[in-house]
Write a protein that holds these residues in place. Sequence first.
Motif, PDB file in Angstrom:
ATOM      1  N   LEU A  17      19.059  29.533  19.836  1.00 41.85           N
ATOM      2  CA  LEU A  17      19.089  28.707  18.838  1.00 41.85           C
ATOM      3  C   LEU A  17      17.730  29.096  18.091  1.00 41.85           C
ATOM      4  O   LEU A  17      16.820  28.250  18.243  1.00 41.85           O
ATOM      5  CB  LEU A  17      18.946  27.319  19.228  1.00 41.85           C
ATOM      6  CG  LEU A  17      20.150  26.617  20.023  1.00 41.85           C
ATOM      7  CD1 LEU A  17      19.887  25.041  20.278  1.00 41.85           C
ATOM      8  CD2 LEU A  17      21.491  26.831  19.047  1.00 41.85           C
ATOM      9  N   GLU A  18      17.917  30.086  17.165  1.00 40.75           N
ATOM     10  CA  GLU A  18      16.826  30.758  16.630  1.00 40.75           C
ATOM     11  C   GLU A  18      16.507  29.955  15.252  1.00 40.75           C
ATOM     12  O   GLU A  18      15.473  30.181  14.667  1.00 40.75           O
ATOM     13  CB  GLU A  18      17.380  32.235  16.052  1.00 40.75           C
ATOM     14  CG  GLU A  18      17.296  33.240  17.390  1.00 40.75           C
ATOM     15  CD  GLU A  18      15.948  33.504  17.957  1.00 40.75           C
ATOM     16  OE1 GLU A  18      14.903  34.068  17.292  1.00 40.75           O
ATOM     17  OE2 GLU A  18      15.740  32.846  19.139  1.00 40.75           O
ATOM     18  N   ASN A  19      17.342  28.918  14.992  1.00 44.32           N
ATOM     19  CA  ASN A  19      16.843  28.206  13.792  1.00 44.32           C
ATOM     20  C   ASN A  19      15.862  26.941  14.293  1.00 44.32           C
ATOM     21  O   ASN A  19      15.164  26.471  13.588  1.00 44.32           O
ATOM     22  CB  ASN A  19      18.186  27.112  13.628  1.00 44.32           C
ATOM     23  CG  ASN A  19      18.781  26.169  14.728  1.00 44.32           C
ATOM     24  OD1 ASN A  19      18.867  27.021  15.849  1.00 44.32           O
ATOM     25  ND2 ASN A  19      18.772  25.224  14.667  1.00 44.32           N
ATOM     26  N   SER A 133      12.924  41.459  21.405  1.00 46.55           N
ATOM     27  CA  SER A 133      12.606  40.566  22.001  1.00 46.55           C
ATOM     28  C   SER A 133      13.849  39.545  22.119  1.00 46.55           C
ATOM     29  O   SER A 133      13.903  38.955  23.272  1.00 46.55           O
ATOM     30  CB  SER A 133      11.305  39.930  21.495  1.00 46.55           C
ATOM     31  OG  SER A 133      11.722  39.446  20.195  1.00 46.55           O
ATOM     32  N   LEU A 134      14.445  39.495  21.221  1.00 39.35           N
ATOM     33  CA  LEU A 134      15.717  38.544  21.353  1.00 39.35           C
ATOM     34  C   LEU A 134      16.584  38.959  22.504  1.00 39.35           C
ATOM     35  O   LEU A 134      16.870  37.977  23.335  1.00 39.35           O
ATOM     36  CB  LEU A 134      16.512  38.533  19.928  1.00 39.35           C
ATOM     37  CG  LEU A 134      17.905  37.632  20.236  1.00 39.35           C
ATOM     38  CD1 LEU A 134      17.400  36.220  20.041  1.00 39.35           C
ATOM     39  CD2 LEU A 134      18.754  38.132  19.044  1.00 39.35           C
ATOM     40  N   GLY A 135      16.763  40.409  22.623  1.00 34.75           N
ATOM     41  CA  GLY A 135      17.616  40.826  23.725  1.00 34.75           C
ATOM     42  C   GLY A 135      17.094  40.349  25.161  1.00 34.75           C
ATOM     43  O   GLY A 135      17.742  39.997  25.884  1.00 34.75           O
ATOM     44  N   PHE A 136      15.733  40.844  25.176  1.00 35.88           N
ATOM     45  CA  PHE A 136      15.016  40.536  26.391  1.00 35.88           C
ATOM     46  C   PHE A 136      15.273  38.844  26.743  1.00 35.88           C
ATOM     47  O   PHE A 136      15.162  38.717  28.068  1.00 35.88           O
ATOM     48  CB  PHE A 136      13.638  40.884  26.140  1.00 35.88           C
ATOM     49  CG  PHE A 136      13.409  42.496  26.120  1.00 35.88           C
ATOM     50  CD1 PHE A 136      14.222  43.259  26.982  1.00 35.88           C
ATOM     51  CD2 PHE A 136      12.583  42.942  25.361  1.00 35.88           C
ATOM     52  CE1 PHE A 136      14.129  44.697  26.762  1.00 35.88           C
ATOM     53  CE2 PHE A 136      12.515  44.320  25.096  1.00 35.88           C
ATOM     54  CZ  PHE A 136      13.161  45.431  25.676  1.00 35.88           C
ATOM     55  N   GLU A 137      14.878  38.122  25.908  1.00 35.76           N
ATOM     56  CA  GLU A 137      14.811  36.886  26.237  1.00 35.76           C
ATOM     57  C   GLU A 137      16.212  36.155  26.631  1.00 35.76           C
ATOM     58  O   GLU A 137      16.500  35.252  27.452  1.00 35.76           O
ATOM     59  CB  GLU A 137      14.406  35.977  24.961  1.00 35.76           C
ATOM     60  CG  GLU A 137      13.070  35.929  24.812  1.00 35.76           C
ATOM     61  CD  GLU A 137      12.560  35.103  23.513  1.00 35.76           C
ATOM     62  OE1 GLU A 137      13.367  34.420  23.201  1.00 35.76           O
ATOM     63  OE2 GLU A 137      11.532  35.514  23.198  1.00 35.76           O
ATOM     64  N   ILE A 138      17.417  36.736  25.876  1.00 31.40           N
ATOM     65  CA  ILE A 138      18.766  36.468  26.517  1.00 31.40           C
ATOM     66  C   ILE A 138      19.044  36.673  27.764  1.00 31.40           C
ATOM     67  O   ILE A 138      19.187  36.001  28.729  1.00 31.40           O
ATOM     68  CB  ILE A 138      19.730  37.216  25.495  1.00 31.40           C
ATOM     69  CG1 ILE A 138      19.851  36.718  23.938  1.00 31.40           C
ATOM     70  CG2 ILE A 138      21.272  36.904  26.224  1.00 31.40           C
ATOM     71  CD1 ILE A 138      20.543  37.353  23.196  1.00 31.40           C
ATOM     72  N   GLY A 143      19.491  34.176  33.408  1.00 30.75           N
ATOM     73  CA  GLY A 143      18.969  33.717  34.721  1.00 30.75           C
ATOM     74  C   GLY A 143      19.948  34.822  35.635  1.00 30.75           C
ATOM     75  O   GLY A 143      20.056  36.087  35.217  1.00 30.75           O
ATOM     76  N   GLU A 144      20.433  34.201  36.480  1.00 31.36           N
ATOM     77  CA  GLU A 144      21.362  34.903  37.359  1.00 31.36           C
ATOM     78  C   GLU A 144      22.692  35.435  36.963  1.00 31.36           C
ATOM     79  O   GLU A 144      23.345  36.291  37.428  1.00 31.36           O
ATOM     80  CB  GLU A 144      21.350  34.460  38.868  1.00 31.36           C
ATOM     81  CG  GLU A 144      20.139  34.494  39.735  1.00 31.36           C
ATOM     82  CD  GLU A 144      20.168  33.617  40.970  1.00 31.36           C
ATOM     83  OE1 GLU A 144      21.460  33.414  41.438  1.00 31.36           O
ATOM     84  OE2 GLU A 144      19.335  33.328  41.657  1.00 31.36           O
ATOM     85  N   VAL A 145      22.974  34.856  35.610  1.00 23.50           N
ATOM     86  CA  VAL A 145      24.310  35.059  35.014  1.00 23.50           C
ATOM     87  C   VAL A 145      24.321  36.053  33.912  1.00 23.50           C
ATOM     88  O   VAL A 145      23.653  35.857  32.951  1.00 23.50           O
ATOM     89  CB  VAL A 145      24.850  33.632  34.608  1.00 23.50           C
ATOM     90  CG1 VAL A 145      26.086  33.919  33.756  1.00 23.50           C
ATOM     91  CG2 VAL A 145      24.888  32.610  35.589  1.00 23.50           C
TER      92      VAL A 145
END
Length: 277
Positions: A17-19, A133-138, A143-145
């Motif tokens: 949710l980048e909004n 940074s968006l990719g890293f945060e995703i 998590g483990e998924v």
Amino acid sequence: MQERLGLDASINLMLKLENLQPTGSFKVRGLSNQLSCLPQSVRDGHSTLVTMSGGNYGRSFACALSQRKLKGLVVMPTTVPVDRVCTIRDYGMEVQLVPVANLQDAVDRNVRENGMTFLHSFDDLAVIAGHGSLGFEILEQAGEVNPDIIIIACGGGGMLAGAAAAVKLSGHPECRVYGVEPEGAQTMYQSFQHGCPVAMAVSTIATGLQPPFSGANTYQHCRQFVDAILLVSDSEIASSMWRLHAVGVHAEPSGAAALAALLSGKVPDVSACTPTA
């Protein structure tokens, strides 16, 4: 969540949710890195900064420059909603409205005649890196998924390029990353078809996704790290937006485009996957 959005319960859907970012969009990610890379003389205010934006980058640009007490001009297409123009002006920035096809010409004229420093809203390596940074945060928040599919809206392609590169280069080359464009503003899709960045006339309700051309840097990164560009209609975007509103997510059309591709069945092989939109 899946059932309320009309999706099969077997789909493990996660929304980024980048909004909820301070200025309402992801743009602050790339902009923060972009400003940190400017020469010290520019950061000290010796040059007015100029950019072109449909609203979201312009809002982040205006907020950041206001906080740093820097002068700025945002060149915007005449099609943008008036509230976006007012928000940027409220931060103390100037706004120049021009037809969407004349955005770059207007910027170039201000650089040439007024000595301004141009910050590109998407086709800038510092912006692309910041959006990584968006990719890293995703990946971290999943998590483990490990996501099987990541679906990202594409305007100029800065967020798509940066996030896709971050994911693919972080040991997840098997994760499929799809960009989503409106049918009326399919510059990256056509760039993929032609094998080079293209320019075209654009028109869509998703005004944040309608730059009239693809950038050389974003195209090169998307070509390398993005599996495909998917197209959605304005009606599909509108339907996605209202479905998000029904579950409490107040997204503008541009922010609903990625989910629109999933809801309209345009994401390949999604039934057994874990998509992130």
